[in-house]
Design a protein around this motif. Structure first.
Motif, PDB file in Angstrom:
ATOM      1  N   ARG A  14       0.845  -1.190   0.000  1.00  0.00           N
ATOM      2  CA  ARG A  14       0.000   0.000   0.000  1.00  0.00           C
ATOM      3  C   ARG A  14       0.879   1.238   0.000  1.00  0.00           C
ATOM      4  O   ARG A  14       1.904   1.262   0.670  1.00  0.00           O
ATOM      5  CB  ARG A  14      -0.887   0.026   1.244  1.00  0.00           C
ATOM      6  CG  ARG A  14      -1.776  -1.167   1.369  1.00  0.00           C
ATOM      7  CD  ARG A  14      -2.791  -0.981   2.469  1.00  0.00           C
ATOM      8  NE  ARG A  14      -2.200  -1.134   3.795  1.00  0.00           N
ATOM      9  CZ  ARG A  14      -2.871  -0.924   4.912  1.00  0.00           C
ATOM     10  NH1 ARG A  14      -4.109  -0.540   4.880  1.00  0.00           N
ATOM     11  NH2 ARG A  14      -2.292  -1.087   6.083  1.00  0.00           N
ATOM     12  N   ASP A  39      -5.400   5.523   3.113  1.00  0.00           N
ATOM     13  CA  ASP A  39      -6.613   4.697   3.125  1.00  0.00           C
ATOM     14  C   ASP A  39      -7.763   5.504   2.546  1.00  0.00           C
ATOM     15  O   ASP A  39      -8.406   6.273   3.245  1.00  0.00           O
ATOM     16  CB  ASP A  39      -6.924   4.243   4.553  1.00  0.00           C
ATOM     17  CG  ASP A  39      -8.073   3.250   4.622  1.00  0.00           C
ATOM     18  OD1 ASP A  39      -8.787   3.080   3.607  1.00  0.00           O
ATOM     19  OD2 ASP A  39      -8.261   2.653   5.691  1.00  0.00           O
ATOM     20  N   THR A  40      -8.028   5.309   1.244  1.00  0.00           N
ATOM     21  CA  THR A  40      -9.079   6.082   0.581  1.00  0.00           C
ATOM     22  C   THR A  40     -10.468   5.702   1.074  1.00  0.00           C
ATOM     23  O   THR A  40     -11.425   6.428   0.839  1.00  0.00           O
ATOM     24  CB  THR A  40      -9.016   5.908  -0.946  1.00  0.00           C
ATOM     25  OG1 THR A  40      -9.164   4.518  -1.258  1.00  0.00           O
ATOM     26  CG2 THR A  40      -7.708   6.434  -1.507  1.00  0.00           C
ATOM     27  N   GLY A  41     -10.596   4.597   1.784  1.00  0.00           N
ATOM     28  CA  GLY A  41     -11.880   4.196   2.346  1.00  0.00           C
ATOM     29  C   GLY A  41     -12.163   4.824   3.689  1.00  0.00           C
ATOM     30  O   GLY A  41     -13.262   4.680   4.226  1.00  0.00           O
ATOM     31  N   ALA A  42     -11.197   5.523   4.264  1.00  0.00           N
ATOM     32  CA  ALA A  42     -11.358   6.120   5.593  1.00  0.00           C
ATOM     33  C   ALA A  42     -11.620   7.614   5.458  1.00  0.00           C
ATOM     34  O   ALA A  42     -10.816   8.338   4.868  1.00  0.00           O
ATOM     35  CB  ALA A  42     -10.110   5.883   6.436  1.00  0.00           C
ATOM     36  N   SER A  43     -12.717   8.073   6.023  1.00  0.00           N
ATOM     37  CA  SER A  43     -13.012   9.513   5.944  1.00  0.00           C
ATOM     38  C   SER A  43     -12.109  10.314   6.874  1.00  0.00           C
ATOM     39  O   SER A  43     -11.768  11.456   6.583  1.00  0.00           O
ATOM     40  CB  SER A  43     -14.476   9.777   6.266  1.00  0.00           C
ATOM     41  OG  SER A  43     -14.790   9.309   7.559  1.00  0.00           O
ATOM     42  N   HIS A  67     -15.242  -0.245  12.111  1.00  0.00           N
ATOM     43  CA  HIS A  67     -13.965  -0.617  11.495  1.00  0.00           C
ATOM     44  C   HIS A  67     -13.550  -2.003  11.960  1.00  0.00           C
ATOM     45  O   HIS A  67     -13.326  -2.220  13.142  1.00  0.00           O
ATOM     46  CB  HIS A  67     -12.874   0.402  11.865  1.00  0.00           C
ATOM     47  CG  HIS A  67     -11.563   0.128  11.202  1.00  0.00           C
ATOM     48  ND1 HIS A  67     -10.580  -0.619  11.798  1.00  0.00           N
ATOM     49  CD2 HIS A  67     -11.094   0.490   9.993  1.00  0.00           C
ATOM     50  CE1 HIS A  67      -9.546  -0.696  10.982  1.00  0.00           C
ATOM     51  NE2 HIS A  67      -9.832  -0.024   9.883  1.00  0.00           N
ATOM     52  N   GLY A 106      -6.366   9.296   6.294  1.00  0.00           N
ATOM     53  CA  GLY A 106      -7.713   9.307   5.732  1.00  0.00           C
ATOM     54  C   GLY A 106      -7.895  10.409   4.694  1.00  0.00           C
ATOM     55  O   GLY A 106      -7.017  11.236   4.467  1.00  0.00           O
ATOM     56  N   ARG A 107      -9.090  10.390   4.116  1.00  0.00           N
ATOM     57  CA  ARG A 107      -9.397  11.381   3.074  1.00  0.00           C
ATOM     58  C   ARG A 107      -9.362  12.807   3.593  1.00  0.00           C
ATOM     59  O   ARG A 107      -9.135  13.741   2.821  1.00  0.00           O
ATOM     60  CB  ARG A 107     -10.766  11.076   2.457  1.00  0.00           C
ATOM     61  CG  ARG A 107     -10.806   9.780   1.664  1.00  0.00           C
ATOM     62  CD  ARG A 107     -12.117   9.603   0.903  1.00  0.00           C
ATOM     63  NE  ARG A 107     -13.310   9.809   1.700  1.00  0.00           N
ATOM     64  CZ  ARG A 107     -13.964   8.863   2.367  1.00  0.00           C
ATOM     65  NH1 ARG A 107     -13.510   7.625   2.353  1.00  0.00           N
ATOM     66  NH2 ARG A 107     -15.065   9.146   3.044  1.00  0.00           N
TER      67      ARG A 107
END
Length: 129
Positions: A14, A39-43, A67, A106-107
Motif C-alpha cells: 500500500r 486509506d481512501t476508504g477512511a473519511s 472498522h 484518511g481522506r
C-alpha cells in the motif's frame, strides 16, 4: 514529489508516507516518524489507540465508527496537526482506534493533495495545489 514508500503489512503493498502528529500550537510531536498507509476508504485519519494517552488531546466532537468488527456509535474526534514528510502541516480531525496497528491517512488529510499512484512502478506522486 515522488515516493516509493510502501507498507508491507498486508498481502498487497500500500502507498504510505511517514507522518508526525502534534497538538495544535505545540512544537513537540507526540507521534513521530511512523509509516502511515493512505486509506481512501477512511473519511478520517486514524491513529492506534495506544497513542491516545501520550497525545494529551481533548475530544471536540463525536462520530460513529465501524472498522474491522469494532463499532463505536460515539467515538471521540480530536484535532491534531499532521505533517506528512515535506508537505505543509494540516490540522485535521483524528480518531484513536483499537483496530489499527499503525496510523492510517484518511481522506480528510488526502484532500489537500493531488495524488497519482503508478502501481507497476510502486511510485506515489503527490503535489500540493
Amino acid at each position: 514529489m515522488k515516493h516509493n514508500y510502501y507498507s508491507q503489512d498486508s498481502e498487497e503493498p500500500r502507498p504510505a508516507l511517514y507522518i508526525e502528529l502534534t497538538r495544535p500550537g505545540d512544537d513537540k510531536p507526540f507521534l513521530k516518524d511512523r509509516l502511515a498507509p493512505l486509506d481512501t476508504g477512511a473519511s478520517l485519519t486514524a491513529i492506534p489507540i495506544e497513542y491516545q494517552d501520550s497525545a494529551g488531546l481533548r475530544a471536540h466532537d463525536y462520530t460513529e465508527i465501524i472498522h474491522g468488527g469494532y463499532h463505536n456509535p460515539r467515538c471521540p474526534k480530536y484535532l491534531a496537526e499532521v505533517t506528512a514528510e515535506e508537505y505543509k502541516p494540516r490540522t485535521v480531525e483524528i480518531v484513536f482506534l483499537p483496530t489499527v496497528h499503525q496510523p492510517l491517512i484518511g481522506r480528510n488529510l488526502m484532500k489537500y493533495w493531488h495524488t497519482t499512484l503508478k502501481g507497476p512502478e510502486q511510485i506515489l506522486e503527490i503535489a500540493e495545489p
